[in-house]
Design an enzyme around this catalytic site. Sequence first.
Site, PDB file in Angstrom:
ATOM      1  N   ASN A 169      -7.915 -26.901 -25.250  1.00 30.82           N
ATOM      2  CA  ASN A 169      -7.066 -27.498 -24.762  1.00 30.82           C
ATOM      3  C   ASN A 169      -7.115 -28.515 -25.661  1.00 30.82           C
ATOM      4  O   ASN A 169      -7.353 -29.575 -26.202  1.00 30.82           O
ATOM      5  CB  ASN A 169      -8.446 -27.902 -24.113  1.00 30.82           C
ATOM      6  CG  ASN A 169      -9.023 -27.530 -22.836  1.00 30.82           C
ATOM      7  OD1 ASN A 169      -7.728 -27.534 -21.632  1.00 30.82           O
ATOM      8  ND2 ASN A 169      -9.627 -26.209 -23.298  1.00 30.82           N
ATOM      9  N   GLU A 170      -5.540 -28.388 -26.297  1.00 35.93           N
ATOM     10  CA  GLU A 170      -4.453 -29.110 -27.415  1.00 35.93           C
ATOM     11  C   GLU A 170      -4.354 -30.828 -27.439  1.00 35.93           C
ATOM     12  O   GLU A 170      -4.418 -31.133 -25.711  1.00 35.93           O
ATOM     13  CB  GLU A 170      -3.050 -28.563 -27.808  1.00 35.93           C
ATOM     14  CG  GLU A 170      -3.894 -27.203 -28.612  1.00 35.93           C
ATOM     15  CD  GLU A 170      -4.245 -27.470 -29.458  1.00 35.93           C
ATOM     16  OE1 GLU A 170      -4.471 -28.053 -29.647  1.00 35.93           O
ATOM     17  OE2 GLU A 170      -4.205 -26.320 -30.514  1.00 35.93           O
TER      18      GLU A 170
END
Length: 637
Positions: A169-170
Amino acid sequence: MIKEGISFKEAGKFEETRFEKIHNVIFHSSQEASVLVAQEIANIIQRKEELNEPCVLGLATGSSPIKVYEELVRMHKEDGLNFTNVVTFNLDEYYPMDKDNIQSYYQFMHEHLFNHVNILPENINIPDGKVSSEDLHQYCIDYEMKIKYLGGLDFQLLGIGRTGHIGFNEPGSHINSGTRSITLDHLTRVDAASSFLGIDNVPRKAITMGIGTVRNAKRIVLLGWGISKAGIIKKTIEGEISSRVPATYLQEHSNTTFVLDTEASSELTRVKTPWLVRPCIWTEELKLKAVAWLTELTKKPFLKLTDKDYNDNGMSSLLTDEGTAYDLNIKMFNKMQQTITGWPGGKPNADDTYRPERSTPIRKRIIIFSPHPDDDVISMGGTFDRLVEQGHDVHIAYQTSGNIAVSNEEALKFAEISKALNVNSGESEDIIQFLKNRSANEIDSLEVRKLKGLIRRSESLAATRYLGVADSNVHFLDLPFYETGTVKKNNLSEADIEIMCNLIDSIKPHQIYAAGDLADPHGTHKVCLDSLFEALKIVKHNSYMDDCWVWLYRGAWHEWESYQIEMAVPMSPDQVLKKRHAIFYHQTQKDGVMFQGDDNREFWVRVEDRNRLTAKKYHDLGLADYSAIEAFKRYHF
């Protein structure tokens, strides 16, 4: 196993402060912490088994959880920990990615955990990196629904990336996001580049569980190891909740613990500047740390700090202990001044009361341990040169062959030269054909690894000869842990430690220099340092070790903080140039070096900049102005 009810708060170092928004505990080592995390997971598994319920675990990959998985495997084999009621969901997988690719998380999980415990194959869930693009959206929905059908995750194990990602989850990920496809941040790909032998080989996309999925877990434990994670750990624990740092969303989870080692916790306010948090017991080390911090904050040298500077920055109790700023400033100035020496092996016939090294014996036997075949000149080339010029018996010990860092193109060039010189060399032809036809997942053959190791050896010998060291004083240890042919190395073994002990015993050194830089991107420095520490435990009982001092240098990745430095060796402009030329002999590591992390500068550039910065820090403290300084910290064994 830990008894029910014993928490990380009791086992590790924890202190609630106004700065911190996530419960965290600090351990001296990641090994100790990993064992305790594994024991908590085991307790959950056993409790659910007693209730005849499935235990649903969310699992992470990467280097952080490896020791946790090792301990779970040990508990299964030695303590009978049963995995038949365990259902696992992995956080993520690269996309596209074949299951049989050595870089796949499918392979990682089976290698480190699933192949060694009695988990049912049908209970293993890892995102499929080969699902078609047409089916990907529905596949992610189904993955999410399967977790919900089982009642959600009982326990979620996490690592953290330097972007602040959990799973993949950037930055920009939504707090309620579910399992989905995502484009990887450039920094994430840079961090993975060493495993893929270059950033060009790192996939640009991945499948990941979402932030919302993770936050629905009943219990979350995040692992943070190493100095490279210190900055993002501070932002996550002390910063505001923001999509720019997705891990900050965990601040709103009521049962999350960050488990950290000392390096990863080093930027937290309670660790870096404890005087801002609570009353302090002012040890000599803490005094120097605090005053050096104050000089940086106020941009004043030691001798210009005032009582007001101390009082305005939470350090009034230090003045109470020391008297006046004037007295304290002189004391700290002298302490830093006394770290500077142009005689790293000790100055002959000099009063060594306030010098970092002993004056006797005048001619010392010295071992410089170098994890890779160029760390010696990169990290301490100027000091190396001084030690040789000043007449010491200097031995260089290259702990690993460094073969994996030689590109296939370089190896092919040398193999073709070898064949041209010896037309009938079948081995050279075999190497040429292997390199021309090898597949992306194929491990180098023994012949190729031998050639690459010989290339590194020849470069090392060229550099040591240039600095005046006889070939007989250059030792290639080729520690077995390294010789896997892949980025992933074996654990340290008794064979590795025996090699280290034998060398130390044969030389009986007065000084040992070793790499204390644990921020290198592929972990070899840490294993090499551990091999020395383990060897020292064995040989320290020998009488010659009573007169042996160990100095730790840092490499191209990180430098000691000014307050940590116990020996500072200045370099003249000519010595800086000589160090540069020594580094240039390692030609395969120039230009297209494989393992340079997120710093695009060549090693010689970054270390020159680092050495200049260290000299500038000394000058800013009010000390002499040098062109460059190499820094060392003593290790007491």
